[in-house]
Scaffold this motif. Sequence first.
Motif, PDB file in Angstrom:
ATOM      1  N   SER A  35      37.242  33.385   0.302  1.00 25.52           N
ATOM      2  CA  SER A  35      36.612  34.693   0.140  1.00 25.52           C
ATOM      3  C   SER A  35      35.426  34.617  -0.810  1.00 25.52           C
ATOM      4  O   SER A  35      34.351  35.183  -0.532  1.00 25.52           O
ATOM      5  CB  SER A  35      37.646  35.698  -0.384  1.00 25.52           C
ATOM      6  OG  SER A  35      37.059  36.955  -0.612  1.00 25.52           O
TER       7      SER A  35
ATOM      8  N   ALA B 159      44.684  39.562  -4.960  1.00 23.67           N
ATOM      9  CA  ALA B 159      43.787  40.337  -4.101  1.00 23.67           C
ATOM     10  C   ALA B 159      43.523  41.712  -4.695  1.00 23.67           C
ATOM     11  O   ALA B 159      42.393  42.230  -4.619  1.00 23.67           O
ATOM     12  CB  ALA B 159      44.398  40.474  -2.709  1.00 23.67           C
TER      13      ALA B 159
ATOM     14  N   VAL C 115      44.210  33.222  10.147  1.00 22.15           N
ATOM     15  CA  VAL C 115      43.516  33.973   9.096  1.00 22.15           C
ATOM     16  C   VAL C 115      42.010  34.093   9.355  1.00 22.15           C
ATOM     17  O   VAL C 115      41.455  35.201   9.306  1.00 22.15           O
ATOM     18  CB  VAL C 115      43.791  33.357   7.707  1.00 22.15           C
ATOM     19  CG1 VAL C 115      42.938  34.024   6.630  1.00 22.15           C
ATOM     20  CG2 VAL C 115      45.270  33.478   7.365  1.00 22.15           C
TER      21      VAL C 115
ATOM     22  N   THR D 252      43.523  31.903  -0.503  1.00 19.88           N
ATOM     23  CA  THR D 252      42.784  33.037   0.043  1.00 19.88           C
ATOM     24  C   THR D 252      41.553  33.391  -0.785  1.00 19.88           C
ATOM     25  O   THR D 252      40.530  33.804  -0.233  1.00 19.88           O
ATOM     26  CB  THR D 252      43.701  34.274   0.122  1.00 19.88           C
ATOM     27  OG1 THR D 252      44.289  34.506  -1.170  1.00 19.88           O
ATOM     28  CG2 THR D 252      44.810  34.055   1.131  1.00 19.88           C
TER      29      THR D 252
ATOM     30  N   THR E  86      48.238  29.530   8.751  1.00 19.33           N
ATOM     31  CA  THR E  86      46.928  30.021   8.327  1.00 19.33           C
ATOM     32  C   THR E  86      45.845  29.975   9.401  1.00 19.33           C
ATOM     33  O   THR E  86      44.771  30.533   9.191  1.00 19.33           O
ATOM     34  CB  THR E  86      46.425  29.199   7.119  1.00 19.33           C
ATOM     35  OG1 THR E  86      46.493  27.795   7.435  1.00 19.33           O
ATOM     36  CG2 THR E  86      47.255  29.480   5.895  1.00 19.33           C
TER      37      THR E  86
ATOM     38  N   LEU F 109      42.858  26.578   7.686  1.00 22.37           N
ATOM     39  CA  LEU F 109      41.755  27.468   7.343  1.00 22.37           C
ATOM     40  C   LEU F 109      40.402  26.901   7.771  1.00 22.37           C
ATOM     41  O   LEU F 109      39.411  27.630   7.817  1.00 22.37           O
ATOM     42  CB  LEU F 109      41.738  27.723   5.830  1.00 22.37           C
ATOM     43  CG  LEU F 109      42.902  28.551   5.270  1.00 22.37           C
ATOM     44  CD1 LEU F 109      42.876  28.545   3.752  1.00 22.37           C
ATOM     45  CD2 LEU F 109      42.865  29.975   5.800  1.00 22.37           C
TER      46      LEU F 109
ATOM     47  N   ALA G  40      49.601  36.277  -4.320  1.00 27.38           N
ATOM     48  CA  ALA G  40      48.417  36.513  -3.484  1.00 27.38           C
ATOM     49  C   ALA G  40      48.053  37.994  -3.446  1.00 27.38           C
ATOM     50  O   ALA G  40      46.873  38.361  -3.502  1.00 27.38           O
ATOM     51  CB  ALA G  40      48.674  35.989  -2.071  1.00 27.38           C
TER      52      ALA G  40
END
Length: 480
Positions: A289, A417, A33, A285, A30, A153, A413
Motif C-alpha cells: 500500500s 490499517a 488481494v 499489506t 494472498t 502478492l 492487520a
Amino acid sequence: MADTTTAPTRTAAPFAALLLAVLSFSLMQTMVVPALPDLQREFGASPTGISWVLSSFLLTASVATALLGRLGDMFGKRRVLLASLGVFALGTLLAALSDSLGLLIAARAVQGVGSAAFPLAFGIVRDRFPRERVPVAIGLISSTFGVGFGVGLVLPGPIVDALDWRWIFWFGLLVIVLGIAAVAAFVREAPVAAPGRIDWAGVVLLTGGVVALLLAISRGASWGWTSGAVIGLFGTAAVLLTVFARVENTVREPLIDLELLRRPAVLTSHLSAFVIGFGMYGAFTLVPSLAQTPSAVGYGFDASVTEAGLFLAPMAAAMLIAGPLSGRIGAAFGWKLPLVLACLVGVAGFVVYAIAHDSAWAMYTGSAVLGIGVGFAFAALANLVVDAVDRSRTGEATGINTVLRTVGGSLGAQIAASIVAAEAVPGTRVPAESGYTTAFVMSAIALGVAALAALAGPGTLGRRGRAGAPAPAGREAPAR
C-alpha cells in the motif's frame, strides 16, 4: 515411528510433495488481494462487500486448521491431507467459474479447508522422516507459508494484466492438482494415529467462538470497534470459547486437550505465535500500500500493483533461507534461541521501515531483514510445538498454533490499517505518512513484547542439554 534407515534420497520426493501441497494453500491466501479492485468493479460491489472475499477464506481456514489437524491425528494424516486438498481444489474451481460475488465468496470459504495442509504436513514429517532431519524439514515447510504469502502478492499483477482475474484461480488450481498428485504418489500413510470419536460439541463451540472472534476483528474497522454488532460478536466469542473450555475439560475424548496447552513450552509457543502474528502480518499489506502511494503527496513510490508486490520479494527469498537455518540452530541450541532471534530481527526490520521508508532500497532492505525474522519465527514456533507433544497430538497442537498466529495477524492487520486510515493528507483521501510510521513502530513494539515472552519460556539460550537433545532413534522425546 520415523523410519531411521531412510536415506535422504528416499525422503526427497515425499518432502517435495508436502512442500507443493502447502505452497498451493499459501499462494491462494494472498493471490486474490491484488485483484480486489478488479473484482469490485466487475461485480459492482461495495468495499465492505468485496472484503468478504478475504474474510470468508479466513474464517473457514481458522476452524479447519485445528479441526482437520486433530482428525489427521485420529484417522491418518495422509488421508485427511488428500481430502483437504480435494475440497480445496473444488473451492478453487468454483472460484474460477464464479459469475457472481456471492458464489465467489462461497468458493473462497470452501478454499479455506486447504489450511489443514500445514499441521498435517508437520505431522507427516515427524512420523515419516529421520529424527535428525525433522527440524530443518519443518523449518522449510514453515518458510513456505511466508514465501507463498509474498509470491502471492507478486504474481497476480502480470496475470491480471495479461488475462483476467479468473486466471489467478486457474493457476492456483493447477498447483493444487499437482500437489494432490504428488502427495498421492510419494507420501505414505504413517502408522502413528490416535483413534477415537469426534467431539462434535467441541467442534460446534470452537467453530462458533473462532468465527465470532475473527468476524469482529475483520469487521471492526468498517462497522466501528465500539458498535453494538462488534461488541456483541466479541461477547459471543468470549462466551462460546469459555463454554468450549469447560466442555473440553469434561469429555473423555476432547477435540483439543487443554492440559496439553498448559505445558510451558506449548503455552509459550502459542502466546508467541499470537503476538508475532500481530506484529508481522501488517507488513504484508502495509508495504504494498505504501509503495503504491503517489509520490506527489510527499512519500510513496508510484508503484503499480506488480511493482508493489516486488517490494516483498526480498522477504520471500529471505524466508526460504531463514527457515531451514532456524531449524539447524534450534536442533543444536534449543528452540528458544531462534525464537528470540526472530523477534529481535523482526524489530530491526520494522525499525528500518519506520525511519527510512522514503527510500526504495531501504524498504527492500527492511523486507529482507523482516523475512529473516519471519522465517526464523515460523520455523521455531512449529518446532517448539512438535518437540513438546506426543506424535499422536502433532496435528492438533500445530493446528492451534497456526490458528493463534492467524487470529493475532488478523487483529494486527486490522489495527494497523485503522491507524493508517485515521488521518489523510490534506485535500486528498491518501493516508498521511505518519500513519505508516506509527503502524510500523507498533509492530516493532509487538515483536519486542514477543521477545520478552519467548525469554520467559522454558529452556536456555545455550547449547541443548540432555533434556532438550533429540531422543534416540525409535524413541519418543519426553513431553515437556
